[in-house]
Design an enzyme around this catalytic site. Structure first.
Site, PDB file in Angstrom:
ATOM      1  N   ASP A  95       0.858  -1.176   0.000  1.00  0.00           N
ATOM      2  CA  ASP A  95       0.000   0.000   0.000  1.00  0.00           C
ATOM      3  C   ASP A  95       0.900   1.234   0.000  1.00  0.00           C
ATOM      4  OD1 ASP A  95      -1.662   2.207   0.861  1.00  0.00           O
ATOM      5  OD2 ASP A  95      -3.137   0.680   1.401  1.00  0.00           O
ATOM      6  N   ASP A 117      -7.600   5.406  -8.080  1.00  0.00           N
ATOM      7  CA  ASP A 117      -8.968   5.163  -7.596  1.00  0.00           C
ATOM      8  C   ASP A 117      -9.555   6.466  -7.046  1.00  0.00           C
ATOM      9  OD1 ASP A 117      -8.642   2.528  -8.259  1.00  0.00           O
ATOM     10  OD2 ASP A 117      -8.123   1.880  -6.242  1.00  0.00           O
TER      11      ASP A 117
HETATM   12  N1  SAM Z   1      -2.431   2.737 -13.414  1.00  0.00           N
HETATM   13  C1  SAM Z   1      -3.173   1.712 -14.108  1.00  0.00           C
HETATM   14  C2  SAM Z   1      -3.786   2.254 -15.358  1.00  0.00           C
HETATM   15  O1  SAM Z   1      -3.824   3.489 -15.526  1.00  0.00           O
HETATM   16  O2  SAM Z   1      -4.198   1.466 -16.222  1.00  0.00           O
HETATM   17  C3  SAM Z   1      -4.239   1.091 -13.170  1.00  0.00           C
HETATM   18  C4  SAM Z   1      -5.334   2.011 -12.707  1.00  0.00           C
HETATM   19  S1  SAM Z   1      -6.437   1.244 -11.544  1.00  0.00           S
HETATM   20  C5  SAM Z   1      -7.868   2.211 -11.619  1.00  0.00           C
HETATM   21  C6  SAM Z   1      -5.750   1.774  -9.990  1.00  0.00           C
HETATM   22  C7  SAM Z   1      -4.736   0.781  -9.411  1.00  0.00           C
HETATM   23  O3  SAM Z   1      -4.141   1.369  -8.270  1.00  0.00           O
HETATM   24  C8  SAM Z   1      -5.349  -0.532  -8.979  1.00  0.00           C
HETATM   25  O4  SAM Z   1      -4.608  -1.607  -9.505  1.00  0.00           O
HETATM   26  C9  SAM Z   1      -5.255  -0.476  -7.447  1.00  0.00           C
HETATM   27  O5  SAM Z   1      -5.114  -1.748  -6.878  1.00  0.00           O
HETATM   28  C10 SAM Z   1      -4.034   0.393  -7.249  1.00  0.00           C
HETATM   29  N2  SAM Z   1      -4.013   1.123  -5.979  1.00  0.00           N
HETATM   30  C11 SAM Z   1      -5.010   1.876  -5.471  1.00  0.00           C
HETATM   31  N3  SAM Z   1      -4.659   2.410  -4.293  1.00  0.00           N
HETATM   32  C12 SAM Z   1      -3.398   1.986  -4.041  1.00  0.00           C
HETATM   33  C13 SAM Z   1      -2.487   2.202  -2.978  1.00  0.00           C
HETATM   34  N4  SAM Z   1      -2.825   2.937  -1.904  1.00  0.00           N
HETATM   35  N5  SAM Z   1      -1.271   1.627  -3.041  1.00  0.00           N
HETATM   36  C14 SAM Z   1      -0.928   0.859  -4.111  1.00  0.00           C
HETATM   37  N6  SAM Z   1      -1.753   0.610  -5.157  1.00  0.00           N
HETATM   38  C15 SAM Z   1      -2.975   1.171  -5.130  1.00  0.00           C
END
Ligand code: SAM
Length: 218
Positions: A95, A117
């Site tokens: 995270d 997100d």
């Molecule tokens: N960046 C990629 C794209 O543009 O195609 C994926 C976008 S997806 C909506 C957001 C990603 O961020 C997800 O895989 C989610 O698991 C990850 N994510 C969200 N919050 C996070 C956090 N606090 N730490 C690490 N990863 C996170």
């Protein structure tokens, strides 16, 4: 994207040479892991990793680290790396709240946030990756001339991200509300999985590049 329950994903990650398994042990010595002193760029929430893999292939003189919270999503990135191994790219499953335990002050030259997100409920605002709470973490690990680059198609999230800048002491170097029609910012753009999906529906893509004026965090 939330492929949370793929059987065996944790085992594959545990065995993968592309994943840094104890990232906090690398704090302050990421360069030795890569065996060179090239700048380090990270993507937070990299999803399946396509963006970073393309960047790493184009820029062998930069070291890249992809951070992803979910094992089942990271699994997809590992599977792609097995087909196209890149010596300047590594992954971390964690995270992003733990960033400051993993990177030392000034250790990172650039941070990419792509289609983060939105966490639409007000009470979850601090979980949004462009929130002031995360901007403070970025300030801690970024070099003095470091940059954060953020792309999204989500209007509310982009407006929120812009409003967070001044209170957190950040400035914009570039901003667009239509990246795909902005010749200057579009140059060298690499589409992420989400960018391709949303732009194909006709959604404009927003982007900012920001920096924090003044000295590096102490
Ligand atoms: N960046 C990629 C794209 O543009 O195609 C994926 C976008 S997806 C909506 C957001 C990603 O961020 C997800 O895989 C989610 O698991 C990850 N994510 C969200 N919050 C996070 C956090 N606090 N730490 C690490 N990863 C996170």
């Amino acid at each position: 994207m939330r492929l949370r329950n793929i059987t065996g994903s944790r085992e594959v990650i545990a065995d993968s040479q592309f994943v840094v398994h104890e990232p906090a042990a690398q704090k302050g010595c990421w360069s030795s892991l890569f065996g060179n002193s090239h700048p380090i760029h990270i993507e937070i929430g990299m999803g399946k990793g396509r963006f970073l893999m393309e960047l790493a292939a184009r820029n062998p003189e930069i070291n890249y680290i992809g951070i992803e919270k979910y094992s089942s999503v990271l699994l997809r990135a590992i599977q792609k790396m097995e087909e196209r191994e890149l010596p300047n790219l590594r992954f971390i499953r964690m995270d992003a709240e733990e960033l400051c335990e993993v990177f030392d002050r000034g250790e990172v030259a650039k941070i990419y946030l792509n289609f983060s997100d939105p966490w639409p409920k007000d009470r979850h605002a601090k979980r949004r990756l462009p929130s002031r709470q995360f901007l403070e973490r970025y300030h801690q690990i970024l070099a003095a001339d470091g940059r954060v680059e953020f792309k999204t198609d989500n209007t509310e999230l982009f407006d929120f991200a812009l409003a967070e800048l001044a209170p957190a002491g950040w400035q914009t170097e570039a901003v667009t509300r239509d990246l795909h029609h902005d010749a200057a910012l579009l140059e060298g753009n690499i589409m992420t999985e989400y960018e391709e999906r949303f732009s194909s529906k006709g959604n404009p893509i927003y982007k900012y590049i920001i920096y924090r004026e003044g000295k590096q965090a102490e």
